[in-house]
Design a protein around this motif. Structure first.
Motif, PDB file in Angstrom:
ATOM      1  N   HIS A 179     -17.125  73.216 -14.047  1.00 33.81           N
ATOM      2  CA  HIS A 179     -18.280  72.539 -13.458  1.00 33.81           C
ATOM      3  C   HIS A 179     -19.020  73.446 -12.483  1.00 33.81           C
ATOM      4  O   HIS A 179     -20.266  73.486 -12.471  1.00 33.81           O
ATOM      5  CB  HIS A 179     -17.797  71.272 -12.753  1.00 33.81           C
ATOM      6  CG  HIS A 179     -18.853  70.542 -11.990  1.00 33.81           C
ATOM      7  ND1 HIS A 179     -19.898  69.883 -12.612  1.00 33.81           N
ATOM      8  CD2 HIS A 179     -19.050  70.374 -10.641  1.00 33.81           C
ATOM      9  CE1 HIS A 179     -20.679  69.332 -11.688  1.00 33.81           C
ATOM     10  NE2 HIS A 179     -20.179  69.628 -10.494  1.00 33.81           N
ATOM     11  N   THR A 210     -16.181  71.471 -21.020  1.00 29.82           N
ATOM     12  CA  THR A 210     -15.858  70.380 -20.098  1.00 29.82           C
ATOM     13  C   THR A 210     -14.786  69.439 -20.654  1.00 29.82           C
ATOM     14  O   THR A 210     -13.843  69.082 -19.930  1.00 29.82           O
ATOM     15  CB  THR A 210     -17.126  69.600 -19.736  1.00 29.82           C
ATOM     16  OG1 THR A 210     -17.986  70.457 -18.966  1.00 29.82           O
ATOM     17  CG2 THR A 210     -16.791  68.372 -18.907  1.00 29.82           C
ATOM     18  N   SER A 270      -5.990  68.714 -10.486  1.00 29.82           N
ATOM     19  CA  SER A 270      -6.209  67.267 -10.466  1.00 29.82           C
ATOM     20  C   SER A 270      -5.094  66.519  -9.733  1.00 29.82           C
ATOM     21  O   SER A 270      -5.280  65.371  -9.323  1.00 29.82           O
ATOM     22  CB  SER A 270      -6.322  66.733 -11.902  1.00 29.82           C
ATOM     23  OG  SER A 270      -5.133  66.985 -12.637  1.00 29.82           O
ATOM     24  N   SER A 302     -21.971  66.204  -5.971  1.00 29.21           N
ATOM     25  CA  SER A 302     -21.016  66.334  -7.068  1.00 29.21           C
ATOM     26  C   SER A 302     -19.876  65.332  -6.914  1.00 29.21           C
ATOM     27  O   SER A 302     -19.429  65.042  -5.800  1.00 29.21           O
ATOM     28  CB  SER A 302     -20.448  67.757  -7.114  1.00 29.21           C
ATOM     29  OG  SER A 302     -19.430  67.851  -8.089  1.00 29.21           O
ATOM     30  N   ARG A 303     -19.390  64.829  -8.042  1.00 25.61           N
ATOM     31  CA  ARG A 303     -18.244  63.918  -8.034  1.00 25.61           C
ATOM     32  C   ARG A 303     -16.942  64.652  -8.329  1.00 25.61           C
ATOM     33  O   ARG A 303     -15.876  64.030  -8.325  1.00 25.61           O
ATOM     34  CB  ARG A 303     -18.462  62.792  -9.033  1.00 25.61           C
ATOM     35  CG  ARG A 303     -19.578  61.829  -8.623  1.00 25.61           C
ATOM     36  CD  ARG A 303     -19.668  60.656  -9.574  1.00 25.61           C
ATOM     37  NE  ARG A 303     -20.104  61.076 -10.902  1.00 25.61           N
ATOM     38  CZ  ARG A 303     -20.236  60.263 -11.943  1.00 25.61           C
ATOM     39  NH1 ARG A 303     -19.924  58.974 -11.816  1.00 25.61           N
ATOM     40  NH2 ARG A 303     -20.641  60.717 -13.114  1.00 25.61           N
ATOM     41  N   GLU A 304     -17.003  65.944  -8.604  1.00 27.62           N
ATOM     42  CA  GLU A 304     -15.782  66.731  -8.791  1.00 27.62           C
ATOM     43  C   GLU A 304     -14.980  66.662  -7.495  1.00 27.62           C
ATOM     44  O   GLU A 304     -15.542  66.834  -6.407  1.00 27.62           O
ATOM     45  CB  GLU A 304     -16.164  68.178  -9.137  1.00 27.62           C
ATOM     46  CG  GLU A 304     -15.019  69.032  -9.619  1.00 27.62           C
ATOM     47  CD  GLU A 304     -14.121  69.493  -8.487  1.00 27.62           C
ATOM     48  OE1 GLU A 304     -12.889  69.479  -8.663  1.00 27.62           O
ATOM     49  OE2 GLU A 304     -14.657  69.852  -7.408  1.00 27.62           O
ATOM     50  N   ARG A 329      -5.787  65.454  -5.583  1.00 32.23           N
ATOM     51  CA  ARG A 329      -6.945  64.647  -5.169  1.00 32.23           C
ATOM     52  C   ARG A 329      -6.723  63.989  -3.803  1.00 32.23           C
ATOM     53  O   ARG A 329      -7.584  64.053  -2.921  1.00 32.23           O
ATOM     54  CB  ARG A 329      -7.237  63.580  -6.229  1.00 32.23           C
ATOM     55  CG  ARG A 329      -8.477  62.747  -5.939  1.00 32.23           C
ATOM     56  CD  ARG A 329      -8.608  61.645  -6.972  1.00 32.23           C
ATOM     57  NE  ARG A 329      -8.810  62.179  -8.304  1.00 32.23           N
ATOM     58  CZ  ARG A 329      -9.994  62.338  -8.880  1.00 32.23           C
ATOM     59  NH1 ARG A 329     -11.090  61.987  -8.222  1.00 32.23           N
ATOM     60  NH2 ARG A 329     -10.096  62.819 -10.100  1.00 32.23           N
ATOM     61  N   ARG A 352     -11.248  68.543 -18.804  1.00 33.20           N
ATOM     62  CA  ARG A 352     -10.809  67.178 -18.486  1.00 33.20           C
ATOM     63  C   ARG A 352      -9.443  66.879 -19.113  1.00 33.20           C
ATOM     64  O   ARG A 352      -8.574  66.244 -18.490  1.00 33.20           O
ATOM     65  CB  ARG A 352     -11.847  66.164 -18.963  1.00 33.20           C
ATOM     66  CG  ARG A 352     -13.167  66.231 -18.197  1.00 33.20           C
ATOM     67  CD  ARG A 352     -14.050  65.049 -18.539  1.00 33.20           C
ATOM     68  NE  ARG A 352     -15.354  65.132 -17.906  1.00 33.20           N
ATOM     69  CZ  ARG A 352     -15.597  64.787 -16.649  1.00 33.20           C
ATOM     70  NH1 ARG A 352     -14.612  64.347 -15.882  1.00 33.20           N
ATOM     71  NH2 ARG A 352     -16.819  64.878 -16.159  1.00 33.20           N
ATOM     72  N   PHE A 407      -8.838  73.093  -7.652  1.00 32.70           N
ATOM     73  CA  PHE A 407      -9.381  72.196  -8.675  1.00 32.70           C
ATOM     74  C   PHE A 407      -8.254  71.506  -9.434  1.00 32.70           C
ATOM     75  O   PHE A 407      -8.476  70.940 -10.499  1.00 32.70           O
ATOM     76  CB  PHE A 407     -10.263  72.982  -9.644  1.00 32.70           C
ATOM     77  CG  PHE A 407     -11.474  73.604  -8.995  1.00 32.70           C
ATOM     78  CD1 PHE A 407     -12.454  72.811  -8.437  1.00 32.70           C
ATOM     79  CD2 PHE A 407     -11.615  74.989  -8.931  1.00 32.70           C
ATOM     80  CE1 PHE A 407     -13.562  73.373  -7.829  1.00 32.70           C
ATOM     81  CE2 PHE A 407     -12.714  75.560  -8.335  1.00 32.70           C
ATOM     82  CZ  PHE A 407     -13.695  74.751  -7.778  1.00 32.70           C
ATOM     83  N   GLU A 457      -9.458  74.212 -15.951  1.00 29.93           N
ATOM     84  CA  GLU A 457      -9.711  73.188 -14.941  1.00 29.93           C
ATOM     85  C   GLU A 457     -11.172  72.749 -14.991  1.00 29.93           C
ATOM     86  O   GLU A 457     -12.092  73.580 -14.975  1.00 29.93           O
ATOM     87  CB  GLU A 457      -9.391  73.727 -13.546  1.00 29.93           C
ATOM     88  CG  GLU A 457      -7.915  74.047 -13.347  1.00 29.93           C
ATOM     89  CD  GLU A 457      -7.644  74.672 -12.002  1.00 29.93           C
ATOM     90  OE1 GLU A 457      -6.750  74.194 -11.284  1.00 29.93           O
ATOM     91  OE2 GLU A 457      -8.343  75.651 -11.664  1.00 29.93           O
ATOM     92  N   HIS A 458     -11.351  71.445 -15.038  1.00 30.69           N
ATOM     93  CA  HIS A 458     -12.702  70.905 -15.110  1.00 30.69           C
ATOM     94  C   HIS A 458     -13.553  71.374 -13.935  1.00 30.69           C
ATOM     95  O   HIS A 458     -14.730  71.717 -14.093  1.00 30.69           O
ATOM     96  CB  HIS A 458     -12.658  69.373 -15.142  1.00 30.69           C
ATOM     97  CG  HIS A 458     -13.992  68.741 -14.900  1.00 30.69           C
ATOM     98  ND1 HIS A 458     -14.286  68.054 -13.743  1.00 30.69           N
ATOM     99  CD2 HIS A 458     -15.123  68.716 -15.647  1.00 30.69           C
ATOM    100  CE1 HIS A 458     -15.535  67.636 -13.790  1.00 30.69           C
ATOM    101  NE2 HIS A 458     -16.063  68.012 -14.929  1.00 30.69           N
ATOM    102  N   GLY A 459     -12.993  71.396 -12.724  1.00 31.92           N
ATOM    103  CA  GLY A 459     -13.762  71.761 -11.545  1.00 31.92           C
ATOM    104  C   GLY A 459     -14.319  73.166 -11.613  1.00 31.92           C
ATOM    105  O   GLY A 459     -15.475  73.416 -11.249  1.00 31.92           O
TER     106      GLY A 459
END
Length: 343
Positions: free
Chosen positions: A281, A256, A77, A131-133, A80, A260, A75, A276-278
């Motif tokens: 989520h 959240t 960032s 999901s957009r993660e 990506r 982020r 997760f 971690e946002h992921g």
């Protein structure tokens, strides 16, 4: 029987390769730069990675079965682009090559997260997630590739592991690293919700069973595991270590923004940030697997045993101090709390 494997030097892949070798299979693995001792004696190594079409073609040539276990599970960032390159483009390359080579059995390692968010419990008929993660989105894209090949008549079996813990992790993957961070005091805040956890040894046994089964296999199997709330997970770790591990549980919506912000800071901060946002989520959207979902007959060991063995291995590997590992650093038996539900 010749079995070609991607991801064979990773966490799940290495455990699976060891079982396949023990079962008498001839194993061939794809690896960029395999470290000494990363593959058992007698395993053939094909240099390359999953985006190298020529190397993948050499890997699968003449194979009776292909296991595609390579993937980036993170997760972070900063990764990506790597997620898209390895998890999506790599899956298309490997499955297309296995199809062209005429492999009689192709096993694609997905994740239950590829089906998040879901309406109710998860099973073979659950649609691909939206999901957009970045990690979940990449695994969902790979899932669509695998399903397309399967729908076109290619013998693809999709396996959906939960989040995996366990010993002998060559690169300290996401879940084991998160457990280590917890025991190092770096994770005082937790989202409410839940997550699926399983033992890498159980999923490896499942993959080996599917790959070497003498008769036909099914189109999909769900990895052995347990669905636990985040509170239950902390209780499992507390029981394994005998430590208090104070923690504050907050709704995912409140955490959240923290996740982020951590993702933004991670782009310039050189050390890993646990928030971690992921991961937040996933705890918000995770659903249990239906009890009736196919599992290839491999049961899940108790979650308490998995957590205890993982903490003990982290200590034995020098990744936790005796104080951080608590009583799991010894061979003292640990009673299992009655937490979580199977699948």
């Amino acid at each position: 029987m010749v079995i070609a494997v991607t991801g064979g030097t990773g966490f799940l892949g290495a455990h699976t390769v060891a079982l396949l070798v023990a079962a008498g299979a001839r194993v061939r693995v794809l690896a960029r730069v395999p470290a000494a001792g990363s593959v058992p004696d007698g395993v053939e190594v094909v240099p390359g990675d999953v985006t190298d079409e020529a190397a993948v073609a050499r890997l699968v040539a003449g194979a009776d079965a292909v296991l595609h276990a390579a993937g980036v599970y993170s997760f972070d960032s900063r990764r990506r682009a790597e997620l898209a390159r390895v998890n999506v483009a790599g899956t298309e390359t490997v499955l297309a090559a296995a199809r062209a080579a005429g492999a009689g059995r192709i096993v694609h390692v997905s994740t239950v997260g590829a089906l998040y968010p879901a309406d109710g419990s998860i099973g073979p008929e659950t649609p691909v997630g939206t999901s957009r993660e970045p990690y979940l989105a990449a695994k969902a894209a790979a899932e669509r590739i695998a399903r397309r090949h399967r729908d076109e008549g290619v013998p693809v079996t999709i396996v959906y592991p939960p989040a995996l813990l366990g010993p002998a992790d060559p690169r300290l993957g996401d879940q084991n690293a998160r457990l280590r961070d917890l025991l190092r005091g770096l994770m005082p805040f937790w989202p409410s919700g839940g997550l699926p956890i399983g033992d890498v040894r159980d999923t490896a046994a499942q993959l080996a069973a599917v790959l070497t089964a003498p008769g036909p296999v099914g189109p999909a199997y769900f990895g052995p595991g347990h669905f636990v709330t985040t509170r239950d997970y902390l209780d499992l770790v507390r029981t394994a270590t005998g430590r208090r591990l104070p923690a504050v549980f907050l709704p995912p919506a409140l955490l959240t923004p923290v996740g982020r912000l951590g993702g933004l800071l991670q782009r310039v901060w050189p050390w890993h940030i646990p928030a971690e946002h992921g991961a937040i989520h996933v705890c918000a959207v995770a659903q249990p697997v239906a009890a009736t979902a196919p599992d290839a007959g491999v049961p899940a060991r108790p979650a308490a045993a998995t957590v205890t063995d993982t903490v003990r291995w982290l200590h034995d590997a020098g990744l936790l101090t005796a104080r951080q590992a608590g009583r799991a650093s010894s061979r003292e038996s640990v009673a299992a709390p009655a937490t979580g539900r199977s699948r």
